[in-house]
Design an enzyme around this catalytic site. Structure first.
Site, short mmCIF file in Angstrom:
data_model
loop_
_atom_site.label_atom_id
_atom_site.label_comp_id
_atom_site.label_asym_id
_atom_site.label_seq_id
_atom_site.Cartn_x
_atom_site.Cartn_y
_atom_site.Cartn_z
N THR A 1 0.83 -1.21 0.00
CA THR A 1 0.00 0.00 0.00
C THR A 1 0.87 1.26 0.00
OG1 THR A 1 -1.66 -1.21 1.27
CG2 THR A 1 -1.85 1.18 1.26
N VAL A 2 1.84 1.32 0.91
CA VAL A 2 2.65 2.53 1.03
C VAL A 2 3.75 2.58 -0.05
CG1 VAL A 2 4.14 3.88 2.56
CG2 VAL A 2 2.19 2.63 3.52
N LYS B 1 6.35 1.71 12.76
CA LYS B 1 6.35 2.11 14.19
C LYS B 1 6.73 0.99 15.12
CE LYS B 1 2.55 1.43 12.11
NZ LYS B 1 1.65 2.07 11.17
N GLU C 1 9.23 9.86 10.23
CA GLU C 1 8.00 10.66 10.27
C GLU C 1 6.77 9.82 9.95
OE1 GLU C 1 6.00 13.32 11.37
OE2 GLU C 1 7.70 14.53 10.70
N ILE D 1 0.54 13.54 8.94
CA ILE D 1 0.71 14.68 9.87
C ILE D 1 2.20 14.82 10.24
CG2 ILE D 1 0.03 15.67 12.09
CD1 ILE D 1 -2.43 13.87 12.06
N GLU E 1 -3.20 -2.47 9.56
CA GLU E 1 -1.92 -3.18 9.46
C GLU E 1 -2.15 -4.52 8.78
OE1 GLU E 1 1.16 -1.76 10.57
OE2 GLU E 1 -0.31 -0.18 10.39
N LYS F 1 3.17 4.09 18.47
CA LYS F 1 3.26 5.50 18.04
C LYS F 1 3.41 6.42 19.25
CE LYS F 1 0.52 4.66 13.92
NZ LYS F 1 -0.86 4.50 13.43
N GLY G 1 -3.36 5.32 5.32
CA GLY G 1 -3.62 5.30 3.89
C GLY G 1 -2.32 5.38 3.11
P1 NAP Z 1 1.60 -3.92 2.91
O1 NAP Z 1 0.61 -3.39 1.95
O2 NAP Z 1 1.34 -5.24 3.56
O3 NAP Z 1 3.00 -4.00 2.12
C1 NAP Z 1 4.13 -4.65 2.63
C2 NAP Z 1 5.15 -4.82 1.51
O4 NAP Z 1 6.34 -5.38 2.04
C3 NAP Z 1 4.68 -5.77 0.40
O5 NAP Z 1 5.11 -5.31 -0.85
C4 NAP Z 1 5.39 -7.09 0.74
O6 NAP Z 1 5.69 -7.88 -0.38
C5 NAP Z 1 6.67 -6.57 1.36
N1 NAP Z 1 7.20 -7.51 2.34
C6 NAP Z 1 6.66 -7.84 3.54
N2 NAP Z 1 7.43 -8.74 4.17
C7 NAP Z 1 8.47 -9.00 3.34
C8 NAP Z 1 9.60 -9.85 3.43
N3 NAP Z 1 9.82 -10.64 4.49
N4 NAP Z 1 10.48 -9.85 2.39
C9 NAP Z 1 10.27 -9.05 1.31
N5 NAP Z 1 9.22 -8.22 1.17
C10 NAP Z 1 8.34 -8.20 2.18
O7 NAP Z 1 1.90 -2.89 4.08
P2 NAP Z 1 1.68 -1.30 4.07
O8 NAP Z 1 0.29 -0.97 4.45
O9 NAP Z 1 2.24 -0.74 2.82
O10 NAP Z 1 2.58 -0.89 5.33
C11 NAP Z 1 3.97 -0.89 5.25
C12 NAP Z 1 4.57 -0.23 6.49
O11 NAP Z 1 4.07 1.11 6.57
C13 NAP Z 1 4.19 -0.90 7.82
O12 NAP Z 1 5.26 -0.76 8.72
C14 NAP Z 1 3.02 -0.06 8.30
O13 NAP Z 1 2.87 -0.07 9.70
C15 NAP Z 1 3.45 1.31 7.83
N6 NAP Z 1 2.36 2.25 7.67
C16 NAP Z 1 1.27 1.92 6.95
C17 NAP Z 1 0.26 2.84 6.81
C18 NAP Z 1 -1.00 2.54 6.04
O14 NAP Z 1 -1.94 3.30 6.15
N7 NAP Z 1 -1.03 1.46 5.26
C19 NAP Z 1 0.37 4.10 7.42
C20 NAP Z 1 1.52 4.41 8.14
C21 NAP Z 1 2.52 3.47 8.26
P3 NAP Z 1 4.52 -8.51 -1.32
O15 NAP Z 1 3.91 -7.33 -1.99
O16 NAP Z 1 5.21 -9.41 -2.27
O17 NAP Z 1 3.59 -9.19 -0.38
N1 HSE Z 2 -2.74 0.86 10.70
C1 HSE Z 2 -2.35 2.20 10.99
C2 HSE Z 2 -3.56 2.99 11.41
C3 HSE Z 2 -1.70 2.81 9.76
O1 HSE Z 2 -4.68 2.54 11.19
O2 HSE Z 2 -3.40 4.07 11.97
C4 HSE Z 2 -1.05 4.13 10.06
O3 HSE Z 2 0.08 3.97 10.85
#
Ligand code: NAP
Ligand code: HSE
Length: 435
Positions: free
Chosen positions: A15-16, A107, A131, A138, A191, A206, A303
């Protein structure tokens, strides 16, 4: 000014990660005009090379081999957007140790392994920025570290998890917990394992990061006393509505006489309070300090694109401050002790299920009075063959209330041991702190 080409690596393309690539591609000209640098994603680590990607990277960018990023000398900055503590933590240590700057949205990693990560970055003379790990779009870390450097922030209060705020808002509008959670997952807020969101673990991580940066003293996830929203009962939501309040998952970090207290709880928030107006996946953080009195930051807390905006801002900051500078250091330069358990004070709400017979209420009131806990508001509803008592106390010591509730649970008329929730009823963070 001649443009400088900056090659970027991503750990993760979910997603990110995909949103980072999209923004860097679609807004490359804007970024270049603003910074003189053109940032290009040249490698992105994933697990599954064959997975469908809504926003496809250029051919050859995806890799399942971490060494392709670690060993590429042309990559100066890496964004860790894969999540999890391992292998992400090991990878980040290797990257920092090998001289690459890292920005992370993770986090759990920063809150559990911050000390080790920062000392590795410092020894290697590179930056670790985070950040995006707190409140997505934010810019609260930048505000705390730069804008508020002389304000002696001593209280931080906030809604820091988008998923649970979305869930609670949807449930207030009548949606079921399960449907609202599925919706939050589909929108990319939750998550990978949404247990972290609903259990409060995400918000706790956080708050640990915010407290570390605000108080310059390391707070690990293990130091945060947290509870999530799984036990919120429709009866609590209905009672809150009747009391002109809403339920929100609230994090609070305070400095009390040189002690640190950080906790996350579902709380009853007065509808007039600014946090009650934070709906959906939005987050808000209220910062209180000597020079500023109070500053509130509010915006999208989850998001893909929202988080990518903070990831890219960190990359731009890295590029703009390469070399030495205090902002690349660990924020924690002192060690403050935790507040002794039970010493935090707050008004509280609790719900009691009692036998509906003479004296039941008097016996409950007696246990509270014995510990100098004063009742501020009381509601009673018939509940089957018994009565549900909804009690709001004046400010009380959490430890004293816990003792009273243990004693109340032992009364013959009482059916269960209630779990108190803090009540937030005034603007600001003055009255906060709870069990
Ligand atoms: P996600 O959609 O599950 O994406 C995770 C990515 O990492 C995928 O591309 C996955 O590969 C890859 N990955 C995971 N484990 C791996 C491993 N062992 N080896 C290689 N690649 C691996 O997660 P996300 O929502 O983008 O979140 C990513 C981070 O940002 C997390 O720490 C989350 O807490 C943080 N975050 C997310 C948000 C949010 O709103 N989504 C907001 C703030 C912070 P595949 O694509 O092949 O599965
Ligand atoms: N899963 C987290 C939330 C993503 O819902 O706030 C942002 O860190």
């Amino acid at each position: 000014v001649a443009s400088v080409d900056v090659q970027v690596g991503l750990l993760g393309y979910g997603t990110v990660g995909a949103a980072v690539n999209r923004l860097l591609t679609e807004q490359a000209d804007d970024i270049e005009r603003a910074t003189g640098h053109r940032l290009r994603v040249v490698k992105a680590l994933v697990r599954d090379l064959d997975k469908h990607r809504d926003y496809r990277p250029a051919d050859g960018v995806l890799t399942s081999d971490f060494a392709d990023i670690r060993d590429d000398p042309s990559i100066a900055v890496v964004a860790e957007v894969m999540g999890g503590v391992e292998p992400a933590g090991g990878y980040v240590l290797e990257l920092l140790g090998g001289g690459k700057h890292v920005v992370s949205a993770n986090k759990q990693l920063v809150a559990r392994r911050g000390a080790q990560l920062f000392s590795t970055a410092s020894a290697a003379g590179v930056q670790l920025r985070f950040e995006a790990s707190v409140c997505a779009a934010i810019p609260v870390i930048k505000v705390l570290r730069e804008a508020l450097v002389v304000t002696n922030v001593h209280r931080v209060l906030g809604i820091v998890n988008g998923t649970t705020n979305f869930l609670l808002t949807e449930m207030e509008a009548g949606q079921s917990y399960d449907d609202a959670l599925a919706d939050a997952q589909a929108r990319g807020y939750a998550e990978a394992d949404p247990t972290d969101d609903v259990s409060g673990a995400d918000a706790a991580a956080k708050m640990a990061i915010l407290a570390t940066v605000a108080f310059n003293s390391r707070v690990d996830l293990a130091d945060v006393d947290y509870r999530g929203i799984q036990e919120i009962d429709p009866l609590d939501l209905a009672a809150a509505r009747e009391l002109d309040m809403v339920i929100r998952l609230v994090g609070a970090a305070r400095l009390v006489d040189g002690h640190v207290d950080v906790r996350v709880r579902p709380a009853l928030v007065d509808k007039q309070h600014p946090l009650a107006k934070v709906d959906g996946a939005f987050n808000a953080v209220m910062l209180q300090g000597d020079a500023i009195r109070e500053i509130t930051l509010e915006g999208p807390g989850a998001g893909g694109v929202e988080t990518a905006s903070a990831v890219i801002a960190d990359m731009v900051s890295v590029i703009g401050t390469m070399g030495t500078g205090f902002l690349q250091n660990d924020a924690a330069w002192r060690e403050l002790p935790p507040l002794p358990a039970g010493d935090n004070r707050s008004p509280f709400y609790f719900r009691l299920s009692v036998e509906d017979r003479p004296g039941a209420l008097a016996r409950v009131a007696e246990e509270l009075a014995e510990r100098s806990i004063s009742v501020a508001r009381l509601l009673q509803h018939q509940n089957g063959d018994g009565a549900a008592l909804h009690v709001i106390t004046h400010e009380a010591r959490a430890g004293a209330l816990d003792e009273a509730l243990d004693a109340i649970a032992g009364l013959p008329d009482v059916r269960h041991r209630p779990q108190p929730l803090p009540v937030i009823s005034e603007r600001g963070v003055v009255e906060l702190g709870w069990a």
